[in-house]
Design a protein around this motif. Structure first.
Motif, PDB file in Angstrom:
ATOM      1  N   VAL A 124      37.776  40.766   8.942  1.00  0.00           N
ATOM      2  CA  VAL A 124      37.299  42.008  10.126  1.00  0.00           C
ATOM      3  C   VAL A 124      35.937  42.514   9.905  1.00  0.00           C
ATOM      4  CG1 VAL A 124      37.923  43.863  11.208  1.00  0.00           C
ATOM      5  CG2 VAL A 124      39.760  42.048  10.988  1.00  0.00           C
ATOM      6  N   ARG A 125      36.104  43.090   8.333  1.00  0.00           N
ATOM      7  CA  ARG A 125      34.650  43.800   8.001  1.00  0.00           C
ATOM      8  C   ARG A 125      33.627  43.056   8.059  1.00  0.00           C
ATOM      9  NH1 ARG A 125      32.301  43.642   3.195  1.00  0.00           N
ATOM     10  NH2 ARG A 125      34.275  42.797   2.178  1.00  0.00           N
ATOM     11  N   GLU A 126      33.604  41.757   7.287  1.00  0.00           N
ATOM     12  CA  GLU A 126      32.549  40.868   7.391  1.00  0.00           C
ATOM     13  C   GLU A 126      31.747  40.543   8.729  1.00  0.00           C
ATOM     14  OE1 GLU A 126      30.606  39.547   5.060  1.00  0.00           O
ATOM     15  OE2 GLU A 126      31.479  40.275   3.449  1.00  0.00           O
ATOM     16  N   VAL A 127      32.689  40.225   9.708  1.00  0.00           N
ATOM     17  CA  VAL A 127      32.329  40.051  11.189  1.00  0.00           C
ATOM     18  C   VAL A 127      31.367  41.118  11.652  1.00  0.00           C
ATOM     19  CG1 VAL A 127      33.043  39.755  13.592  1.00  0.00           C
ATOM     20  CG2 VAL A 127      34.067  38.137  11.631  1.00  0.00           C
ATOM     21  N   PHE A 128      32.165  42.444  11.420  1.00  0.00           N
ATOM     22  CA  PHE A 128      31.396  43.676  11.954  1.00  0.00           C
ATOM     23  C   PHE A 128      29.954  43.828  11.211  1.00  0.00           C
ATOM     24  CE2 PHE A 128      30.043  47.990  12.304  1.00  0.00           C
ATOM     25  CZ  PHE A 128      30.192  48.071  13.678  1.00  0.00           C
ATOM     26  N   GLU A 129      30.284  43.895   9.681  1.00  0.00           N
ATOM     27  CA  GLU A 129      28.889  43.890   9.209  1.00  0.00           C
ATOM     28  C   GLU A 129      27.826  43.123   9.541  1.00  0.00           C
ATOM     29  OE1 GLU A 129      30.745  45.940   5.171  1.00  0.00           O
ATOM     30  OE2 GLU A 129      29.944  43.910   5.047  1.00  0.00           O
ATOM     31  N   GLU A 130      28.154  41.701   9.749  1.00  0.00           N
ATOM     32  CA  GLU A 130      26.892  40.718   9.971  1.00  0.00           C
ATOM     33  C   GLU A 130      26.721  40.653  11.584  1.00  0.00           C
ATOM     34  OE1 GLU A 130      27.903  37.052   7.980  1.00  0.00           O
ATOM     35  OE2 GLU A 130      28.692  38.057   6.405  1.00  0.00           O
ATOM     36  N   THR A 131      27.562  40.940  12.346  1.00  0.00           N
ATOM     37  CA  THR A 131      27.260  40.633  13.890  1.00  0.00           C
ATOM     38  C   THR A 131      27.500  41.823  14.873  1.00  0.00           C
ATOM     39  OG1 THR A 131      29.754  39.918  14.122  1.00  0.00           O
ATOM     40  CG2 THR A 131      28.225  38.120  13.184  1.00  0.00           C
ATOM     41  N   ALA A 132      27.981  42.820  14.409  1.00  0.00           N
ATOM     42  CA  ALA A 132      28.379  43.937  15.315  1.00  0.00           C
ATOM     43  C   ALA A 132      29.553  43.585  16.085  1.00  0.00           C
ATOM     44  CB  ALA A 132      27.165  44.489  16.097  1.00  0.00           C
ATOM     45  N   VAL A 133      30.235  42.658  15.932  1.00  0.00           N
ATOM     46  CA  VAL A 133      31.499  42.375  16.738  1.00  0.00           C
ATOM     47  C   VAL A 133      32.547  42.642  16.255  1.00  0.00           C
ATOM     48  CG1 VAL A 133      32.940  40.269  17.640  1.00  0.00           C
ATOM     49  CG2 VAL A 133      30.368  40.278  18.009  1.00  0.00           C
ATOM     50  N   ARG A 134      33.438  43.327  17.110  1.00  0.00           N
ATOM     51  CA  ARG A 134      34.778  43.899  16.618  1.00  0.00           C
ATOM     52  C   ARG A 134      35.854  42.638  16.620  1.00  0.00           C
ATOM     53  NH1 ARG A 134      34.283  48.616  14.348  1.00  0.00           N
ATOM     54  NH2 ARG A 134      32.709  50.007  15.021  1.00  0.00           N
ATOM     55  N   CYS A 135      36.791  42.562  15.571  1.00  0.00           N
ATOM     56  CA  CYS A 135      37.650  41.536  16.159  1.00  0.00           C
ATOM     57  C   CYS A 135      38.816  41.780  15.171  1.00  0.00           C
ATOM     58  CB  CYS A 135      37.379  40.299  15.518  1.00  0.00           C
ATOM     59  SG  CYS A 135      37.069  40.079  13.566  1.00  0.00           S
ATOM     60  N   VAL A 136      40.158  41.096  15.742  1.00  0.00           N
ATOM     61  CA  VAL A 136      41.332  41.060  14.854  1.00  0.00           C
ATOM     62  C   VAL A 136      41.531  39.817  14.233  1.00  0.00           C
ATOM     63  CG1 VAL A 136      42.158  43.184  16.450  1.00  0.00           C
ATOM     64  CG2 VAL A 136      42.526  40.682  16.909  1.00  0.00           C
ATOM     65  N   ALA A 137      42.271  39.978  13.122  1.00  0.00           N
ATOM     66  CA  ALA A 137      42.740  38.737  12.578  1.00  0.00           C
ATOM     67  C   ALA A 137      44.162  38.299  13.246  1.00  0.00           C
ATOM     68  CB  ALA A 137      42.721  38.885  10.921  1.00  0.00           C
ATOM     69  N   GLU A 138      43.938  37.076  13.573  1.00  0.00           N
ATOM     70  CA  GLU A 138      45.221  36.574  14.035  1.00  0.00           C
ATOM     71  C   GLU A 138      46.179  35.610  13.130  1.00  0.00           C
ATOM     72  OE1 GLU A 138      44.269  35.997  18.669  1.00  0.00           O
ATOM     73  OE2 GLU A 138      43.690  34.345  17.596  1.00  0.00           O
ATOM     74  N   GLY A 186      32.310  44.583  21.346  1.00  0.00           N
ATOM     75  CA  GLY A 186      30.983  44.754  20.568  1.00  0.00           C
ATOM     76  C   GLY A 186      30.050  43.619  21.197  1.00  0.00           C
ATOM     77  N   GLU A 187      28.827  43.535  21.089  1.00  0.00           N
ATOM     78  CA  GLU A 187      27.910  42.670  21.639  1.00  0.00           C
ATOM     79  C   GLU A 187      27.299  42.090  20.405  1.00  0.00           C
ATOM     80  OE1 GLU A 187      27.482  41.219  24.461  1.00  0.00           O
ATOM     81  OE2 GLU A 187      29.077  42.537  25.346  1.00  0.00           O
ATOM     82  N   PRO A 188      27.351  40.779  20.043  1.00  0.00           N
ATOM     83  CA  PRO A 188      26.663  40.218  18.939  1.00  0.00           C
ATOM     84  C   PRO A 188      25.257  40.472  18.791  1.00  0.00           C
ATOM     85  CG  PRO A 188      27.120  38.361  20.640  1.00  0.00           C
ATOM     86  CD  PRO A 188      27.640  39.469  21.112  1.00  0.00           C
ATOM     87  N   ARG A 189      24.723  40.800  17.568  1.00  0.00           N
ATOM     88  CA  ARG A 189      23.343  41.189  17.336  1.00  0.00           C
ATOM     89  C   ARG A 189      23.382  40.900  15.676  1.00  0.00           C
ATOM     90  NH1 ARG A 189      23.202  46.082  15.111  1.00  0.00           N
ATOM     91  NH2 ARG A 189      24.781  47.524  15.919  1.00  0.00           N
ATOM     92  N   VAL A 190      22.031  40.669  15.300  1.00  0.00           N
ATOM     93  CA  VAL A 190      22.050  40.829  13.627  1.00  0.00           C
ATOM     94  C   VAL A 190      22.214  42.184  13.193  1.00  0.00           C
ATOM     95  CG1 VAL A 190      20.232  40.605  11.929  1.00  0.00           C
ATOM     96  CG2 VAL A 190      20.270  38.831  13.983  1.00  0.00           C
ATOM     97  N   ASN A 191      23.111  42.676  12.443  1.00  0.00           N
ATOM     98  CA  ASN A 191      23.761  43.826  11.975  1.00  0.00           C
ATOM     99  C   ASN A 191      23.498  43.810  10.561  1.00  0.00           C
ATOM    100  OD1 ASN A 191      24.642  46.307  13.238  1.00  0.00           O
ATOM    101  ND2 ASN A 191      26.806  45.597  12.321  1.00  0.00           N
ATOM    102  N   ASP A 192      22.771  43.017   9.877  1.00  0.00           N
ATOM    103  CA  ASP A 192      22.417  43.212   8.397  1.00  0.00           C
ATOM    104  C   ASP A 192      21.272  42.342   8.172  1.00  0.00           C
ATOM    105  OD1 ASP A 192      23.396  40.614   8.008  1.00  0.00           O
ATOM    106  OD2 ASP A 192      25.433  41.486   6.992  1.00  0.00           O
ATOM    107  N   ASP A 193      20.993  42.390   6.709  1.00  0.00           N
ATOM    108  CA  ASP A 193      19.802  41.365   6.388  1.00  0.00           C
ATOM    109  C   ASP A 193      20.227  39.815   5.954  1.00  0.00           C
ATOM    110  OD1 ASP A 193      21.137  41.939   3.943  1.00  0.00           O
ATOM    111  OD2 ASP A 193      19.545  42.889   2.975  1.00  0.00           O
ATOM    112  N   GLU A 194      21.663  39.921   6.318  1.00  0.00           N
ATOM    113  CA  GLU A 194      22.079  38.497   5.851  1.00  0.00           C
ATOM    114  C   GLU A 194      21.814  37.550   7.017  1.00  0.00           C
ATOM    115  OE1 GLU A 194      25.944  38.343   4.095  1.00  0.00           O
ATOM    116  OE2 GLU A 194      25.609  40.171   3.305  1.00  0.00           O
ATOM    117  N   SER A 195      21.671  37.721   8.192  1.00  0.00           N
ATOM    118  CA  SER A 195      21.489  37.042   9.411  1.00  0.00           C
ATOM    119  C   SER A 195      20.216  37.027  10.068  1.00  0.00           C
ATOM    120  CB  SER A 195      22.520  37.170  10.083  1.00  0.00           C
ATOM    121  OG  SER A 195      23.995  37.103   9.786  1.00  0.00           O
TER     122      SER A 195
END
Length: 156
Positions: free
Chosen positions: A64-78, A111-120
């Protein structure tokens, strides 16, 4: 992916020798059945989202953290869809790592996907019939995340 501080500390003592490290991959689907991908800054290739858990961090929380940090998308683990030891990787600086990957299927909740860090370089949703060129490991993880079967692991 940026090298976490705890790995820099390990490398100060271990040098370039093999480090066995945990890794978490998040396969994120939206309500339309599209999958979230990022184009990596280090090699310019499209990839599934993933990273290294912090010491003591649970795999689902890491996903969940990595997805938000890299993409600004909020998610839940299933659910966990795959557990696999990957091949050793030797980086340009001669560091050697091998990752034990835990792949988790996730569902986007905001959240809407966007580049949210320097990894992407880019992040975007892709329909399953319109995926960009992906490494076979990414394609396999997506396939496993789509299946309703039990967690996949190498029985060898």
């Amino acid at each position: 992916m940026a090298t976490p501080d705890f790995i820099r500390t390990l490398r100060a003592d271990a040098g370039h020798q093999l480090l066995w490290l945990p890794g978490v991959t998040a396969i994120v689907f939206d309500d339309a059945g599209r999958v979230l991908l990022g184009r990596r800054a280090d090699n310019g290739k499209w990839s599934v989202i993933g990273g290294i858990p912090d010491p003591g961090e649970q795999p689902a929380a890491c996903a969940v953290r990595e997805v938000f940090e890299e993409t600004a998308v909020r998610c839940v683990a299933e659910r966990v869809v795959l557990v696999e030891a990957l091949e050793q990787v030797t980086y340009p600086n001669a560091d050697v790592c091998q990752f034990m990957d835990i792949t988790i299927r996730c569902r986007a909740v905001g959240g809407e996907p966007r580049v949210n860090d320097d990894e992407s370089l880019e992040v975007a949703w892709f329909p399953l019939d319109g995926l960009p060129d992906l490494h076979e490991t990414g394609l396999f993880r997506i396939k496993q995340a789509m299946a309703e079967g039990p967690t996949w692991f190498d029985r060898g």
